[in-house]
Write an enzyme that holds these catalytic residues in place. Structure first.
Site, PDB file in Angstrom:
ATOM      1  N   SER A 267       0.807  -1.195  -0.058  1.00 41.82           N
ATOM      2  CA  SER A 267      -0.018  -0.135   0.065  1.00 41.82           C
ATOM      3  C   SER A 267       0.907   1.306  -0.011  1.00 41.82           C
ATOM      4  O   SER A 267       2.032   1.409   0.333  1.00 41.82           O
ATOM      5  CB  SER A 267      -0.900  -0.040   1.244  1.00 41.82           C
ATOM      6  OG  SER A 267       0.057   0.192   2.476  1.00 41.82           O
ATOM      7  N   LYS A 268       0.122   2.464  -0.375  1.00 43.10           N
ATOM      8  CA  LYS A 268       0.884   3.475  -0.514  1.00 43.10           C
ATOM      9  C   LYS A 268       1.349   4.234   0.932  1.00 43.10           C
ATOM     10  O   LYS A 268       2.363   4.653   1.231  1.00 43.10           O
ATOM     11  CB  LYS A 268       0.065   4.591  -1.154  1.00 43.10           C
ATOM     12  CG  LYS A 268       0.402   5.905  -1.085  1.00 43.10           C
ATOM     13  CD  LYS A 268       0.464   6.744  -2.315  1.00 43.10           C
ATOM     14  CE  LYS A 268       0.620   8.192  -2.056  1.00 43.10           C
ATOM     15  NZ  LYS A 268       1.676   8.855  -1.229  1.00 43.10           N
ATOM     16  N   ARG A 269       0.286   3.790   2.021  1.00 44.32           N
ATOM     17  CA  ARG A 269       0.693   4.226   3.289  1.00 44.32           C
ATOM     18  C   ARG A 269       1.767   3.467   3.713  1.00 44.32           C
ATOM     19  O   ARG A 269       2.648   4.173   4.423  1.00 44.32           O
ATOM     20  CB  ARG A 269      -0.694   3.772   4.118  1.00 44.32           C
ATOM     21  CG  ARG A 269      -1.263   4.857   4.686  1.00 44.32           C
ATOM     22  CD  ARG A 269      -2.372   4.454   5.654  1.00 44.32           C
ATOM     23  NE  ARG A 269      -1.911   4.370   7.111  1.00 44.32           N
ATOM     24  CZ  ARG A 269      -2.467   3.410   7.871  1.00 44.32           C
ATOM     25  NH1 ARG A 269      -3.271   2.382   7.312  1.00 44.32           N
ATOM     26  NH2 ARG A 269      -1.973   2.963   8.896  1.00 44.32           N
ATOM     27  N   ASP A 272       4.827   4.928   1.975  1.00 41.78           N
ATOM     28  CA  ASP A 272       5.367   6.262   2.513  1.00 41.78           C
ATOM     29  C   ASP A 272       6.071   5.948   3.940  1.00 41.78           C
ATOM     30  O   ASP A 272       7.048   6.568   4.129  1.00 41.78           O
ATOM     31  CB  ASP A 272       4.148   7.037   2.841  1.00 41.78           C
ATOM     32  CG  ASP A 272       3.450   7.610   1.568  1.00 41.78           C
ATOM     33  OD1 ASP A 272       4.163   7.463   0.572  1.00 41.78           O
ATOM     34  OD2 ASP A 272       2.554   8.172   1.564  1.00 41.78           O
TER      35      ASP A 272
END
Ligand code: GLU
Length: 512
Positions: A267-269, A272
């Site tokens: 996931s992007k979360r 990051d």
């Protein structure tokens, strides 16, 4: 159906392409390429509420960078493209099939307002029902052409009341389909709801559009992410309902890609948090202008990324890892796609990138390296000089930006000296030692790496000095840091004048 392989990649322009989508596109591409098949790009943009400006352009551009080429559905050789479902809707391609399904009793009109739908869900919740869906039970108490009289339905339609068309999922039926990876998959129809096929604005939903398009375009293999597996029973039913059983494609649902720690879907979360990108190229969100990083801008070679992705869910059946485009096409085989989730291992990707860079010709690296020069250090530097710097650095870099970032000293006099190295390596006698060495260097007439080394070694012998005593301060003076390519190679490349001048500058600048 013809025997030619026909596959498609069908992204929805709801945002940038996720790395999982890239893998889906890649597997479709490899499969088509291997079998000389057709590979279609189709933009599935029927959900206007989720439409994101710039996403379609992003997808096309990212796929181009990756070298994933389509035979249809892109602008090329005067061909029209891309195929867009919104355009096809305007040509009236979908409505007639929805109407046909209603006529044949496979679908029905539903007039329920969103308040009525909410109330239905609320009622079910209160009654303790696990699922609150529009299905073979609840449809009986809603406002649809199954419960209203024919006249009433006609009246509402004539009046222009908004309606949707829903699929009438049979009550009790085992729906079986074959998946190349999972073998036979069975769903029971009682667990499925009456999905909307045509929305009140006349737009088809994904489910109707995908079946109509796949059939009309002759798609015979559907290779897509695992998240679509639960939609497949409805799709199979739609093929049957439309009389298209012979067109049911061969299915391949690809396993999930997990975060590097193995926890949850990549996931992007998490990206990051852990410092990895989830998009192939960088993406600027049109709403808030926020930029998300992408592998192209991170300095990855597209072929390295594809090679790495090819192995997330597939293996060639031997221990080969490095496979360039042609080799992947040669070895790719749907039968070797696994069904367990694959971890996204960033270190492995770095290794692929490093290896690809190493194996590339300097001339091919040149334009790429020039693109990674945020401070303009390469401006005005001759290509021939950059090529030599590339040669000296290519064994040491991981990403393209490293060429300039790790070795700015090729292109400019150091602006400072690493304090730790100074403390450890710059001794009271270093200035005098370097000054002597400088004088020896000054006498060299053919300034190349071997000659510099020869003179350097001779000087050590004559002055009875240990290697470290001279080498470390010399490196510090020339580069400002410790480590890097051979010091004589560096000196040779930056030139005699610059080498001598850097020695002077260091002696001046570094306090003893
Ligand atoms: N439009 C769907 C998506 O966004 C395509 C799913 C499929 O391949 O059928 O992924």
């Amino acid at each position: 159906m013809s025997d030619q392989v026909v596959v498609r990649f069908a992204p929805s322009p709801t945002g940038p392409l996720h790395i999982g989508g890239v893998r889906t596109a890649l597997y479709n591409y490899l499969f088509a390429k291997k079998h000389n098949g057709r590979f279609i790009l189709r933009i599935e943009d029927t959900d206007r509420t989720r439409y994101v400006h710039g996403a379609e352009e992003y997808i096309i551009e990212a796929l181009k960078w990756l070298g994933i080429e389509f035979t249809e559905g892109v602008h090329k050789d005067g061909e029209v493209g891309p195929y867009r479902q919104s355009d096809r809707k305007a040509q009236g391609l979908y409505q007639k099939y929805a109407d046909q399904l209603v006529k044949d009793g496979w679908a029905y009109y539903a007039f329920d307002t969103s308040e009525e739908l909410d109330a239905m869900r609320e009622r079910l919740k209160e009654a303790g029902s696990q699922v609150q869906q529009y299905n073979y039970v609840t449809r009986r108490e809603m406002k649809n052409s199954l419960t209203l009289s024919e006249e009433e339905v006609q009246k509402r339609i004539d009046k222009g009341d908004p309606y949707v068309i829903r699929f009438k999922m049979p009550k009790k039926e085992d729906i079986r389909f074959h998946d190349i990876v999972r073998d036979w998959v069975v769903f029971h129809s009682s667990q499925l709801d009456d999905k909307i096929l045509l929305k009140s604005d006349g737009m088809p939903t994904y489910h109707l559009a995908v079946i109509v398009d796949d059939t009309l375009m002759g798609v015979n293999h559907v290779i897509r992410g695992e998240e679509w597996l639960s939609s497949t029973p409805l799709h199979v039913m739609l093929y049957k309902a439309l009389g298209w059983e012979a067109h049911i494609p061969k299915y391949v649902h690809l396993p999930l890609i997990l975060n590097p720690n193995g926890k949850g879907k990549m996931s992007k979360r998490q990206g990051d948090k852990m410092g990895f990108s989830v998009f192939p190229t960088s993406w600027t969100n049109p709403e808030d202008g926020k930029v998300s990083s992408g592998y192209r801008e991170d300095g990855y070679i597209s072929e390295a990324l594809l090679n790495f992705l090819s192995l997330l869910g597939w293996n060639p059946g031997n221990d080969e890892e490095l496979m360039n485009h042609d080799r992947l096409v040669e070895l790719f085989d749907l039968g070797r796609i696994g069904n367990s989730a694959a971890k996204f291992d960033l270190d492995k990707l770095k290794w692929f990138n490093q290896t690809y860079i190493r194996n590339m010709a300097n001339e091919d690296l040149l334009p790429l390296v020039k693109n990674f020069d945020p401070e303009g250090k390469l401006e005005g530097v001759e290509d021939n000089f950059i090529l030599q710097a590339i040669e000296l650095m290519k064994e040491r870099v991981t990403v393209l930006g490293d060429f300039v970032e790790m070795a700015p000293y090729f292109f400019a006099t150091p602006e400072g000296y690493d304090e730790k190295v100074v403390k450890k390596r710059w001794k009271a006698d270093s200035p005098a030692i370097l000054l002597d060495l400088k004088n020896k260097f000054d006498s060299i007439s053919s300034w190349d790496s071997e000659e510099i080394e020869k003179v350097f070694k001779k000087h050590l012998e004559d002055a009875e000095l240990g290697m470290g005593k001279v080498m470390a301060p010399l490196r510090l003076a020339l580069t400002g840091v410790a480590g890097g390519p051979g010091v004589f190679d560096i000196a040779a490349l930056i030139g005699k004048e610059e080498t001598l001048s850097r020695i002077d500058i260091a002696i001046e600048a570094i306090p003893v």
